[in-house]
Design a protein around this motif. Structure first.
Motif, short mmCIF file in Angstrom:
data_model
loop_
_atom_site.label_atom_id
_atom_site.label_comp_id
_atom_site.label_asym_id
_atom_site.label_seq_id
_atom_site.Cartn_x
_atom_site.Cartn_y
_atom_site.Cartn_z
N TYR A 130 -20.14 -5.07 10.79
CA TYR A 130 -19.86 -3.86 10.01
C TYR A 130 -18.43 -3.39 10.18
N VAL A 131 -17.89 -2.82 9.13
CA VAL A 131 -16.78 -1.89 9.23
C VAL A 131 -17.14 -0.75 8.28
N GLY A 132 -16.63 0.44 8.55
CA GLY A 132 -17.04 1.53 7.68
C GLY A 132 -16.34 2.83 8.00
N PHE A 133 -16.82 3.88 7.34
CA PHE A 133 -16.24 5.20 7.47
C PHE A 133 -17.17 6.08 8.29
N VAL A 134 -16.61 6.75 9.27
CA VAL A 134 -17.45 7.62 10.09
C VAL A 134 -17.97 8.76 9.21
#
Lengths: 338, 338
Positions: free
Chosen positions: B61-65
């Motif tokens: 995953y990569v993403g926005f908090v």
């Protein structure tokens, strides 16, 4: 000449054998100064390795050069020399990589419990001392040719570093020398696993800070207690049984290292267990030749005294008693004097 | 919200699942930027690991908090973050030793093929980038969270050094990333074992200098031919099968190192073989967290582009096709966009 010959489990005899002779131009003949019985000699002695026909025994030696083959220029008759149980040309790619005990021309020694010994690959194998050392140093130098070199390799393979915690599994001569090595390499805490009082005492003398007498799960639990629940940075496995390997792998912390130097007998390592342990594992026959100059220096300057592992000295002709005493655990290691 | 759920081998569905929620004060919730399918997801997909009941899938995953628990101060809502498939507090003894994937509070991620993801141990696990990187960097950063971090670990565990020779066993995404790592760590010769033309091409693009298509004994013979008969300094085992481990151990030179990063399935290592090989062996789940700052930097400066391992991009809702394409080897690795 005379030397030790094993005929069957429990049956070692001192008898007339073929004279040691130069067979190749790379050979040397030495007159044995002192030799000894190794823990690994007990495998065939106890029948744990087959003895299909009678054969000479012994792979540890220091001595005086008697004769050299035409291609041997590094040593000369009269010199006192130290070698290794694994001979090496000290020139091939594996030797240059520091793994002389995987030399492409390696021959393992096997006839050293005798008055004279043929040394193959003499040019790369033998290291001469400056002059003839006093007899009081001979046991230490003899230890360097195998058990001390092997203990050093255990510590090296287990990546002992200054300030680290090391566990030594096995209180035979190699394990005791491994304690010396761990101390010399700067381990701050050295936990020796031993149940035998005289060996515990020697381990402490060599630098062990803690003794653990328990084995198996209890042994692992004690190691964890002593290492904040995490395990040791380095574990030096100096036995070669499946139980000892389990003990070693379970005693190392995640990311720690196990150096294993006892020839494994029926040892299999589960890939998934090793994976999730994060433990690094390296072993093998010790590349003693790599360490020889340094270890000889440490012995001759009195910095280390691995010769103390010899707690029984016998004339070479009583070699059979030397085996018996070690088999019955009356001796840690037997020194033999021709 | 919606996410991928495996019901049985070959049966992955995109369906409504429980919303990701803060369960502990150390959690964070992220909105997935991109996620993907891992080679290790194929083990249950192919029935090589049992699926006893339906469960969510995904650990990259990569993403926005979106939201953070009360104890999370290192990241804040709105930030773009990269993490690891193994969460860690980055504070315990194992983390401090650099083995965050053996964190005492470790939880493995398992619900990432979804619109939102709960990240345990968020404080120690997530690394925020400076600002939001351009979308072109997302695949590379996603790779860093698992396959690139794992390839790096393979090279690290196999002790790749400047000027050395490295062999990479396995041409999946991890193996290909391991080629990148070996090159970055300075290997002069990088031999990729691969039989698949598109993967061979990518391996060369990533820095492989030689390709070996043979396997088993022929493969070992080819490696020996390419390494002066000795074997390679470092072997990066990126598969996890018994065959791959044999290949790896037989390809390393005496004193060389094998780093093994594919989760071993029915792999046992014979103690005596390992002993006489002199090969060092270390593996485990990659301590990605240790490498994150460095690898994020390498991606964002364009020095490496591990995002190229994604050769199929699908909307997240087509996750089932993503598995199928990888299972049928039509894709190396599937990127999924919510």
């Amino acid at each position: 000449m005379r030397g030790a010959v094993i005929h069957a489990p429990g049956d070692v005899r001192f008898e007339t054998v073929d004279d040691a002779k130069i067979l190749k131009p790379t050979d040397a003949i030495i007159r044995t100064a002192v030799t000894c019985v190794c823990g690994s000699d007990l495998w065939p002695y106890r029948g744990a390795e087959p003895t299909e026909q009678a054969h000479p025994m012994g792979h540890e030696y220091v001595g005086f050069v008697e004769e050299v083959g035409a291609e041997v220029t590094a040593v000369e008759p009269g010199q006192f020399v130290v070698g290794s149980f694994a001979t090496s040309d000290n020139a091939c790619a594996n030797c240059r990589n520091g793994f002389q005990s995987s030399c492409l021309n390696r021959e393992f020694m096997s006839t050293c419990q005798a008055e004279y010994v043929r040394i193959p690959n003499a040019q790369g194998t033998l290291v001469a001392t400056d002059g003839v050392p006093g007899e009081e140093y001979w046991p230490g130098l003899l230890a360097v040719s195998d058990v001390m070199g092997t203990g050093w390799w255990a510590a090296d393979a287990a990546e002992v570093r200054p300030g680290s915690t090391a566990v030594v599994v096995g209180d035979g001569a190699v394990g005791l020398c491994a304690v010396i090595a761990a101390k010399e390499l700067g381990a701050e805490r050295i936990i020796a696993m031993s149940r035998h009082e005289p060996r515990q005492r020697l381990a402490r003398e060599f630098g062990a800070t803690d003794i653990v007498a328990e084995r198996g799960e209890e042994g692992v639990a004690r190691i964890k207690e002593l290492t904040n629940g995490i395990g040791a940075d380095s574990v030096l496995e100096c036995v070669g049984t499946a139980q000892a390997m389990r003990q070693a792998l379970s005693s190392a912390r995640p990311g720690g290292d196990v150096g294993f130097v006892g020839v494994p007998h029926e040892v299999a390592v589960d890939g998934q267990e090793l994976f999730f342990s994060h433990v690094g594992l390296r072993g093998g026959p010790a590349p003693v030749r790599r360490y020889l100059p340094d270890l000889i220096e440490r012995v001759l300057t009195g910095r280390i005294d691995p010769g103390k592992v010899f707690d029984l000295t016998l004339p070479l002709e009583q070699v059979a008693e030397g085996y018996k005493a070690m088999d019955e655990r009356r001796a840690i290691k037997t020194l033999l004097k021709p």
